[in-house]
Write an enzyme that holds these catalytic residues in place. Structure first.
Site, mmCIF file in Angstrom:
data_model
loop_
_atom_site.group_PDB
_atom_site.id
_atom_site.type_symbol
_atom_site.label_atom_id
_atom_site.label_comp_id
_atom_site.label_asym_id
_atom_site.label_seq_id
_atom_site.Cartn_x
_atom_site.Cartn_y
_atom_site.Cartn_z
ATOM 1 N N HIS A 310 0.849 -1.196 0.000
ATOM 2 C CA HIS A 310 0.000 0.000 0.000
ATOM 3 C C HIS A 310 0.876 1.235 0.000
ATOM 4 C CE1 HIS A 310 -3.118 2.889 1.108
ATOM 5 N NE2 HIS A 310 -3.984 1.976 0.729
ATOM 6 N N ASP A 368 -8.044 -4.452 -0.822
ATOM 7 C CA ASP A 368 -8.566 -4.956 -2.099
ATOM 8 C C ASP A 368 -8.454 -6.466 -2.209
ATOM 9 O OD1 ASP A 368 -9.373 -2.580 -3.354
ATOM 10 O OD2 ASP A 368 -7.274 -2.044 -3.580
#
Ligand code: ACO
Length: 434
Positions: A310, A368
């Site tokens: 991330h 996700d």
């Protein structure tokens, strides 16, 4: 300056032999920023920051995020508390109205959502005109844009924003479910007043005249959590787009339609779809996930394990702990632990979490990774994953649009640039050009 932050010091910038002093501001959580607004008028220079990696475009009192410490707060409440104890509708109310609702306020908000859940019948004809393979994101952004024609706002849009917000939250849910039904040629299922926000959505998606949909509380709970976790994430690409488009004093529908288009991109909201496509590819390749892990580690191979890492969270994504648990609950409740793609996902997660390459680089599964797995398990088609993200992000977009609109310091967004093209050239008439 009107916003709630205070001057906490000065910064000095030396340009050639001149020193300029700029104020340093501090936000409520101790974040500090150099205020460069007078830099250009005083020095003639601008700052260059492609991709706005280090540029604060506004002050905001909606969301606080600390990537190093894995902290995410909406309006001062931790994401853990909100996901554990609230419904999505409560969190949407919090984001839009800056406070958690009382029982009376929540009932009123739910009533508004019910009252505005049905689409104008003329809008339903739009669905017939899209080609069968139309992307649900393009349908969604077009329909949201056209809401302005059916439900025009007052001259002062803030006067009716409460109703507009309820309308958006409720109608986008209906549009999303209808776009799925239409793309499959199934009969539309209208919203029902007696169902909660998430149960209503699932019912519109999966109920059919021949097979009634049975509401599963574990699935409803997981969907509530997913939407809450996606509710806001401060100045990401789509939210910054909503604010930027809105700064031209464009109506909220058009601004949010622009945000939906930004979210469509694979580098933004499209990542959970990319996770499923990667899992599918591994499955087609015989399920050899170790080969893909090796590819991801190979510096000469551009392949990356989608759903890992991330940009902001460098220890872990605080949303992941919540969603991982919801994911396990859903798979168990639906008895889907044997699904081949989901099995590959579990193996990948386990191997990557114990692999030195991923540990050293602090690469953890991101939100996700798990959201894709849950959506697949509950039957949401892959090309609708980003629509689900948009549904969750709506209250955040509305809150940011309102905050931007109300701010006395808001101006039309107009970044600068450094020109690197040719110097002034002599104009050549067309007949003399080579
Ligand atoms: N698989 C393999 N290696 C990776 C991955 C990955 N998913 N992500 C980062 N790395 C490696 C890089 O190759 C680099 O290695 P090196 O130091 O040997 O060169 C190191 O980790 C650091 O990578 P950066 O690109 O500098 O990390 P950054 O923070 O800029 O990137 C990003 C974050 C874009 C999310 C990245 O991790 C990635 O591409 N992940 C896969 C795509 C993805 O899941 N996107 C969704 C993000 S979540 C969201 O947007 C809501």
């Amino acid at each position: 300056m009107s916003e709630k932050y205070k001057i906490c010091g000065n910064a000095e910038v030396r340009i050639d032999d001149q020193v300029f002093t700029l104020p340093v501001f501090e936000g409520s959580e101790g974040e500090r920023a150099i205020d460069i607004r007078k830099l250009r008028s005083e020095t003639g220079l601008i700052t260059l920051d492609s991709g706005y990696m280090n540029t604060g475009s506004c002050t905001s009192n909606i969301t606080f995020l600390d990537g190093e410490k894995s902290v995410l707060h909406y309006r001062g409440y931790s994401i853990e508390d909100l996901a554990d104890q609230c419904s999505f509708v409560e969190v949407a109310y919090l984001l839009i109205h800056s406070k958690l609702p009382t029982n009376v306020e929540l009932d009123g908000f739910k009533r508004q959502l019910n009252d505005h859940s049905i689409l104008h019948e003329d809008m339903i004809h739009f669905f017939d005109r899209f080609p069968p393979a139309a992307s649900p994101m393009s349908i969604l952004s077009s329909m949201v844009n056209s809401l302005h024609n059916f439900y025009p706002e007052m001259d002062d849009p803030l006067e009716t924003l409460n109703i507009t917000a309820a309308r958006l939250l409720s109608k986008v849910r209906t549009i999303a479910a209808f776009s799925y039904k239409k793309s499959n040629g199934y009969p539309l299922v209208y919203p029902r007043f007696n169902l909660s926000y998430c149960a209503n959505f699932l019912n519109m998606m999966f109920d059919s005249p021949v097979r009634p949909y049975l509401i599963n509380d574990v699935v409803v709970d997981a969907l509530n959590k997913l939407l809450i976790l996606h509710g806001d994430h401060e100045q990401n690409c789509s939210t910054a787009t909503v604010r930027m488009v809105g700064s031209a004093r464009v109506n909220v529908y058009a601004s949010i339609s622009a945000g939906i288009n930004a979210l469509w991109g694979p580098l933004h909201g499209g990542a959970n779809q990319a996770v499923m496509e990667m899992l599918e590819e591994i499955h087609q390749d015989g399920g050899n996930y170790r080969k893909f892990i090796e590819k991801a580690k190979d510096p000469d191979d551009p392949f990356r394990l989608v759903g890992f890492g991330h940009r902001v969270y460098k220890s872990h994504d605080p949303r992941c702990r919540i969603i991982k648990k919801a994911c396990d609950d859903v798979l168990k409740s639906l008895q889907m632990e044997d699904d081949p793609l989901l099995a590959i996902a579990k193996e990948l997660e386990e191997v990557a979490l114990s692999d030195e390459y991923f540990i050293e680089r602090r690469l953890y599964p991101n939100v996700d990774f798990y959201s894709g797995i849950i959506y697949r398990a509950i039957g949401i088609p892959t090309n609708m994953f980003t629509v689900m993200f948009a549904l969750g992000r709506l209250p955040g977009w509305i809150a940011h649009w309102e905050e931007m609109w109300k701010s006395p310091d808001a101006r039309i967004s107009r970044p600068r640039q450094i020109y690197t093209g040719p110097l002034l050239r002599k104009f050549v008439p067309i007949e003399e050009r080579e």
